[in-house]
Design a protein around this motif. Structure first.
Motif, PDB file in Angstrom:
ATOM      1  N   LEU A 227      34.337  99.898  23.415  1.00  0.00           N
ATOM      2  CA  LEU A 227      34.303 100.544  22.225  1.00  0.00           C
ATOM      3  C   LEU A 227      33.208  98.984  21.499  1.00  0.00           C
ATOM      4  O   LEU A 227      32.936  98.613  21.724  1.00  0.00           O
ATOM      5  N   GLN A 228      31.994  99.978  20.738  1.00  0.00           N
ATOM      6  CA  GLN A 228      31.247  99.341  19.723  1.00  0.00           C
ATOM      7  C   GLN A 228      31.057  99.779  18.719  1.00  0.00           C
ATOM      8  O   GLN A 228      31.181 100.858  18.495  1.00  0.00           O
ATOM      9  N   VAL A 229      31.284  98.737  17.959  1.00  0.00           N
ATOM     10  CA  VAL A 229      31.043  99.117  16.241  1.00  0.00           C
ATOM     11  C   VAL A 229      29.925  98.296  16.008  1.00  0.00           C
ATOM     12  O   VAL A 229      29.417  96.876  16.379  1.00  0.00           O
ATOM     13  N   GLU A 250      47.592  80.929  -4.919  1.00  0.00           N
ATOM     14  CA  GLU A 250      47.301  79.893  -3.974  1.00  0.00           C
ATOM     15  C   GLU A 250      45.557  80.215  -3.644  1.00  0.00           C
ATOM     16  O   GLU A 250      45.004  79.347  -3.740  1.00  0.00           O
ATOM     17  N   LEU A 251      45.171  81.567  -3.636  1.00  0.00           N
ATOM     18  CA  LEU A 251      43.050  81.290  -2.987  1.00  0.00           C
ATOM     19  C   LEU A 251      43.287  82.926  -4.273  1.00  0.00           C
ATOM     20  O   LEU A 251      43.785  83.897  -3.901  1.00  0.00           O
ATOM     21  N   ARG A 252      42.053  82.170  -4.584  1.00  0.00           N
ATOM     22  CA  ARG A 252      41.370  84.256  -5.471  1.00  0.00           C
ATOM     23  C   ARG A 252      40.140  83.849  -5.366  1.00  0.00           C
ATOM     24  O   ARG A 252      39.299  82.952  -5.847  1.00  0.00           O
ATOM     25  N   LEU A 253      39.567  85.132  -4.486  1.00  0.00           N
ATOM     26  CA  LEU A 253      38.023  85.767  -4.860  1.00  0.00           C
ATOM     27  C   LEU A 253      37.727  86.955  -5.303  1.00  0.00           C
ATOM     28  O   LEU A 253      38.249  87.768  -5.949  1.00  0.00           O
ATOM     29  N   GLU A 254      36.293  86.742  -6.594  1.00  0.00           N
ATOM     30  CA  GLU A 254      35.799  87.941  -6.881  1.00  0.00           C
ATOM     31  C   GLU A 254      35.348  88.778  -6.054  1.00  0.00           C
ATOM     32  O   GLU A 254      35.957  90.564  -5.948  1.00  0.00           O
ATOM     33  N   LYS A 255      34.663  88.141  -4.413  1.00  0.00           N
ATOM     34  CA  LYS A 255      34.263  89.237  -3.667  1.00  0.00           C
ATOM     35  C   LYS A 255      33.436  88.239  -2.619  1.00  0.00           C
ATOM     36  O   LYS A 255      33.009  87.312  -2.672  1.00  0.00           O
ATOM     37  N   TRP A 256      33.959  89.354  -2.331  1.00  0.00           N
ATOM     38  CA  TRP A 256      33.799  88.823  -0.521  1.00  0.00           C
ATOM     39  C   TRP A 256      32.516  89.760   0.555  1.00  0.00           C
ATOM     40  O   TRP A 256      32.847  91.291   0.320  1.00  0.00           O
ATOM     41  N   LEU A 257      31.320  89.691   0.791  1.00  0.00           N
ATOM     42  CA  LEU A 257      30.992  90.844   0.981  1.00  0.00           C
ATOM     43  C   LEU A 257      30.015  90.282   2.370  1.00  0.00           C
ATOM     44  O   LEU A 257      30.000  89.175   2.881  1.00  0.00           O
ATOM     45  N   PHE A 258      30.099  91.002   3.674  1.00  0.00           N
ATOM     46  CA  PHE A 258      28.766  90.363   4.196  1.00  0.00           C
ATOM     47  C   PHE A 258      28.255  91.931   5.579  1.00  0.00           C
ATOM     48  O   PHE A 258      28.484  93.130   5.023  1.00  0.00           O
ATOM     49  N   THR A 259      27.275  91.800   5.252  1.00  0.00           N
ATOM     50  CA  THR A 259      26.214  93.107   5.910  1.00  0.00           C
ATOM     51  C   THR A 259      25.831  92.449   7.747  1.00  0.00           C
ATOM     52  O   THR A 259      26.509  92.127   8.347  1.00  0.00           O
ATOM     53  N   ASP A 260      25.492  93.874   8.263  1.00  0.00           N
ATOM     54  CA  ASP A 260      24.699  93.328   9.713  1.00  0.00           C
ATOM     55  C   ASP A 260      26.065  92.708  10.274  1.00  0.00           C
ATOM     56  O   ASP A 260      25.297  91.973  11.795  1.00  0.00           O
ATOM     57  N   GLY A 261      26.768  93.121  10.782  1.00  0.00           N
ATOM     58  CA  GLY A 261      28.206  92.506  11.238  1.00  0.00           C
ATOM     59  C   GLY A 261      28.300  94.102  12.746  1.00  0.00           C
ATOM     60  O   GLY A 261      28.225  95.082  12.725  1.00  0.00           O
ATOM     61  N   SER A 262      28.723  93.044  13.596  1.00  0.00           N
ATOM     62  CA  SER A 262      28.570  94.525  15.071  1.00  0.00           C
ATOM     63  C   SER A 262      30.094  93.939  15.664  1.00  0.00           C
ATOM     64  O   SER A 262      30.496  93.260  16.149  1.00  0.00           O
ATOM     65  N   TYR A 263      30.992  94.654  16.754  1.00  0.00           N
ATOM     66  CA  TYR A 263      31.654  94.017  17.431  1.00  0.00           C
ATOM     67  C   TYR A 263      31.428  95.005  18.704  1.00  0.00           C
ATOM     68  O   TYR A 263      31.601  95.939  19.043  1.00  0.00           O
ATOM     69  N   ASP A 264      32.425  93.695  19.959  1.00  0.00           N
ATOM     70  CA  ASP A 264      32.370  94.187  21.297  1.00  0.00           C
ATOM     71  C   ASP A 264      33.376  94.487  21.938  1.00  0.00           C
ATOM     72  O   ASP A 264      33.718  92.878  22.060  1.00  0.00           O
ATOM     73  N   LEU A 265      33.997  95.588  22.264  1.00  0.00           N
ATOM     74  CA  LEU A 265      35.443  94.578  22.402  1.00  0.00           C
ATOM     75  C   LEU A 265      35.881  94.228  24.299  1.00  0.00           C
ATOM     76  O   LEU A 265      36.247  93.752  24.434  1.00  0.00           O
TER      77      LEU A 265
END
Length: 282
Positions: A227-229, A250-265
């Protein structure tokens, strides 16, 4: 033999249309299939004995060109230009107060589904305007695990039965692996809720808006699964984690952004190039 055309309509307004050509000896056929405004409950009867959801909501359209040729050394069974659209999906377990899943729109566009060569090329999969909830009850059981009416995954006898069946059907030579390539998976306006009732105090987490895209490649056969993502980009808005019985999370976050990610199973490797947290409090 020759060209044929067939159209059928139900009293509920569902319709089926087929046009194509057939040759009987050897069997060959090509043409076009389409289903319009089919209620999900109409086809659910074929799966109902295995699913705990009694009467799912939703309706779908499906169309594709097809080609079948059994007169060759290597048969041809192929769909081209597949287009599947599901609207107003709703899945709920009878004993639950809230639905497992609500989804305004699911759309799949696949230029090629080649069954004989076990190749699938998908242009886009879109999930739009939905909400899902994961709940762990007091006994540690996940609500989605009750989706199947007869869940025996944890039964040792069932595991032995499945393992024996897999061994019996395994060929002496490696089978052809399925190769599935998805150019884009997109999520728009998705809400997610998680609640763990087995903890004390109870834990609740929620994301009010999830938007993102990624590419997916899957090769699966007797030799294993790869699997390749790739090109993963996601944005999570209005994140809250805490005890639902307290005034503030207990935790509040207005925005969480991430880009250019990948996953190799195969390597079990996750990589993210850029990550941004905005306006949070603990």
């Amino acid at each position: 033999e020759g060209p044929y055309s067939l159209t059928a309509t139900t009293p509920q307004g569902e319709s089926f249309q087929w046009t194509g050509e057939i040759t009987v000896q050897p069997f060959r056929s090509r043409g076009h299939l389409s289903f319009s405004d089919i209620h999900l409950s109409s086809v659910w009867q074929f799966f109902g004995d295995h699913m705990a959801v009694d009467n799912p909501e939703g309706r779908f359209d499906f169309s594709a060109a097809y080609e079948i040729d059994l007169g060759q050394t290597e048969p041809t069974i192929r769909l081209n230009d597949l287009d599947f659209s599901l609207a107003e999906l709703g899945l709920q377990l009878p004993e639950d107060a809230s639905p497992l899943l609500k989804l305004s729109r699911l759309n799949i566009k696949a230029p090629l589904v080649d069954v004989a060569r076990q190749t699938v090329k998908v242009e886009k999969v879109l999930f739009e305007d939905g909400k899902t909830e994961l709940v762990v009850d007091e006994n540690g059981r996940l609500n989605w695990s009750r989706f199947a009416a007869d869940s025996r995954a944890d039964d040792p006898a069932f595991k032995a039965e499945v393992s024996g069946a897999e061994t019996a059907v395994r060929p002496d030579h490696p089978e052809t692996a399925w190769n599935i390539q998805v150019s884009e998976v997109a999520l728009r306006d998705i809400q997610f809720q998680y609640q763990d009732q087995s903890r004390d105090p109870m834990l609740h987490a929620g994301v009010n808006d999830i938007d993102g895209t990624f590419q997916l490649g899957l090769v699966s056969g007797s030799a294993g699964t790869d699997l390749q993502v790739k090109k993963v980009s996601f944005g999570f808005s209005d994140i809250q984690i805490g005890n639902p019985n307290t005034p503030e999370p207990e935790l509040r976050l207005e925005k969480w952004l991430f880009t250019d990610g990948s996953y190799d199973l195969g390597r079990n490797a996750l990589a993210i190039e850029n990550m941004i947290f905005q306006n949070g409090s603990i």
